[in-house]
Design a protein around this motif. Structure first.
Motif, PDB file in Angstrom:
ATOM      1  N   HIS A 202       0.814  -1.216   0.000  1.00 46.46           N
ATOM      2  CA  HIS A 202       0.000   0.000   0.000  1.00 46.46           C
ATOM      3  C   HIS A 202       0.847   1.266   0.000  1.00 46.46           C
ATOM      4  O   HIS A 202       0.451   2.297  -0.534  1.00 46.46           O
ATOM      5  N   ASP A 203       2.010   1.202   0.639  1.00 47.61           N
ATOM      6  CA  ASP A 203       2.829   2.403   0.756  1.00 47.61           C
ATOM      7  C   ASP A 203       3.873   2.526  -0.353  1.00 47.61           C
ATOM      8  O   ASP A 203       4.696   3.446  -0.333  1.00 47.61           O
ATOM      9  N   ILE A 283      -7.994  11.029 -10.976  1.00 45.65           N
ATOM     10  CA  ILE A 283      -8.652  10.761  -9.703  1.00 45.65           C
ATOM     11  C   ILE A 283      -9.624   9.600  -9.862  1.00 45.65           C
ATOM     12  O   ILE A 283     -10.476   9.605 -10.758  1.00 45.65           O
ATOM     13  N   ASP A 286     -12.790   6.555  -5.697  1.00 46.53           N
ATOM     14  CA  ASP A 286     -12.665   6.725  -4.247  1.00 46.53           C
ATOM     15  C   ASP A 286     -12.038   8.061  -3.862  1.00 46.53           C
ATOM     16  O   ASP A 286     -11.816   8.339  -2.680  1.00 46.53           O
ATOM     17  N   GLY A 287     -11.746   8.891  -4.858  1.00 45.68           N
ATOM     18  CA  GLY A 287     -11.133  10.185  -4.586  1.00 45.68           C
ATOM     19  C   GLY A 287      -9.626  10.140  -4.468  1.00 45.68           C
ATOM     20  O   GLY A 287      -8.986  11.177  -4.291  1.00 45.68           O
ATOM     21  N   GLU A 288      -9.045   8.947  -4.560  1.00 45.85           N
ATOM     22  CA  GLU A 288      -7.605   8.801  -4.488  1.00 45.85           C
ATOM     23  C   GLU A 288      -6.996   8.843  -5.890  1.00 45.85           C
ATOM     24  O   GLU A 288      -7.692   8.681  -6.889  1.00 45.85           O
ATOM     25  N   ASP A 289      -5.677   9.034  -5.958  1.00 46.62           N
ATOM     26  CA  ASP A 289      -4.991   9.046  -7.249  1.00 46.62           C
ATOM     27  C   ASP A 289      -5.034   7.652  -7.865  1.00 46.62           C
ATOM     28  O   ASP A 289      -4.548   6.679  -7.259  1.00 46.62           O
ATOM     29  N   GLU A 292      -0.841   8.495 -12.412  1.00 46.63           N
ATOM     30  CA  GLU A 292      -0.039   9.709 -12.376  1.00 46.63           C
ATOM     31  C   GLU A 292       0.851   9.723 -13.614  1.00 46.63           C
ATOM     32  O   GLU A 292       1.731   8.890 -13.769  1.00 46.63           O
TER      33      GLU A 292
END
Length: 349
Positions: A202-203, A283, A286-289, A292
């Motif tokens: 996730h990170d 976007i 879920d509003g996340e990226d 990119e």
């Protein structure tokens, strides 16, 4: 008197036949813009098969628009609008069959363009498109024709380019196919393959694990004459390019006329504190990226006038891919029909 009347009548007939103004017809100063484009493609629109189309008038109008001859364009457009509504409908259907109306098109055009796209596969939609076009008043027909001619004028520099733009007429646009993945070949051979999706990462910053781009900052002008910021994407990794952008973005092919579709999911991020651009992202729901394409590696403060334009417009025309940052590269990509574009929102922070 009889001779004079005959001259006037012949001038009127010549005016009706050529679409030229009466004064030009009377003085025998009418002219044509050559070469005239081949407009026989208009006859291939299935739901216009029983309509009478004036292909010669359509060709002369498109040629006049292409060469920027305003007197001929005005006279011929009025003739098409008032006397040949089926020809107007055919020109509009061909333009908006696969190309959406831009955000600056008139409400009439944006509404009718949706019917034109649906008419490809739906007879009820085709009949509705015809009925709506036939019922338009003069102002609505004028708006539709003006937006239509914007497409034809800049997107049809030669008869060959017209054919390229319209060669899918009457057919569905083929779905994009992803290239064969070597992972699939390994799985078929019985080899267990693990991808990033199979791992709990996730990170993990995935930006440098996929293709990415650099940007050239510029400025363009909307069809109604307003300035608009522009970003041109050029590849910064080996696999970046037209195929990668098509798969990841879904942006439309753009021939540098009108404006492409506005998609608020695409955001150009800008930082107010130092007047800099930070990145270009998609976007997700879920509003996340979700993706990119570009990330600024250093802070570059924009000149005050460009920042003020960005603040006023709140949107940016994003185009790509281009070979490099030069204007020549942008023009070359457009001529090769390998330019994708979208109008993205600006997100200030």
């Amino acid at each position: 008197m009889v001779s004079n009347h005959g001259k006037k009548q012949r001038a009127k007939n010549r005016s009706r036949r050529t679409g030229a103004a009466y004064a030009s017809a009377a003085a025998r100063t009418t002219h044509v813009h050559e070469p005239l484009p081949d407009m026989s493609v208009l006859e291939q629109i299935p739901y216009l098969a029983n309509r009478e189309l004036d292909l010669d008038l359509a060709a002369r109008l498109v040629a006049a628009c292409r060469t920027g001859c305003q007197p001929c364009q005005k006279t011929l457009a009025e003739k098409v609008r008032r006397e040949h509504r089926s020809t107007l409908t055919a020109l509009a259907a061909a333009a908006f069959h696969t190309l959406p109306a831009g955000p600056l098109a008139s409400p009439t055009t944006r509404s009718w363009a949706q019917l034109a796209r649906a008419a490809k596969t739906s007879m009820p939609a085709a009949l509705e498109a015809l009925a709506v076009a036939d019922a338009m008043d003069d102002a609505e027909a004028s708006d539709l024709l003006e937006d239509t001619l914007d497409h034809w004028a800049a997107g049809a520099a030669t008869p060959g380019e017209i054919a390229n733009i319209l060669n899918s007429l009457g057919t569905e646009t083929p779905a994009r196919q992803k290239p064969a993945s070597p992972m699939d070949d390994l799985r078929e051979a019985g080899i267990k393959v693990m991808t990033l999706d199979d791992l709990d990462l996730h990170d993990l910053d995935l930006y440098h694990l996929q293709e990415n781009y650099g940007v050239a900052i510029g400025q363009t002008t909307t069809p109604d004459g307003h300035p608009l910021p522009m970003l041109a994407l050029y590849p910064q990794s080996e696999g970046a390019g037209i195929r990668d952008l098509e798969q990841r973005t879904g942006w439309e092919r753009w021939a540098m006329y009108g404006l492409p579709t506005m998609d608020p999911r695409w955001r150009v991020r800008a930082r107010i504190s130092d007047r800099s651009l930070r990145g270009l992202v998609l976007i997700g729901p879920d509003g996340e990226d979700a993706d990119e394409l570009w990330r600024a590696v250093e802070t570059v403060t924009m000149p005050a006038e460009r920042w003020d334009l960005l603040d006023r417009a709140q949107h940016v025309l994003v185009v790509g891919p281009v070979k490099d940052q030069s204007p020549e590269a942008l023009n070359a990509a457009a001529r090769a029909h390998e330019l994708l574009a979208v109008v993205a929102r600006v997100s200030f922070a």
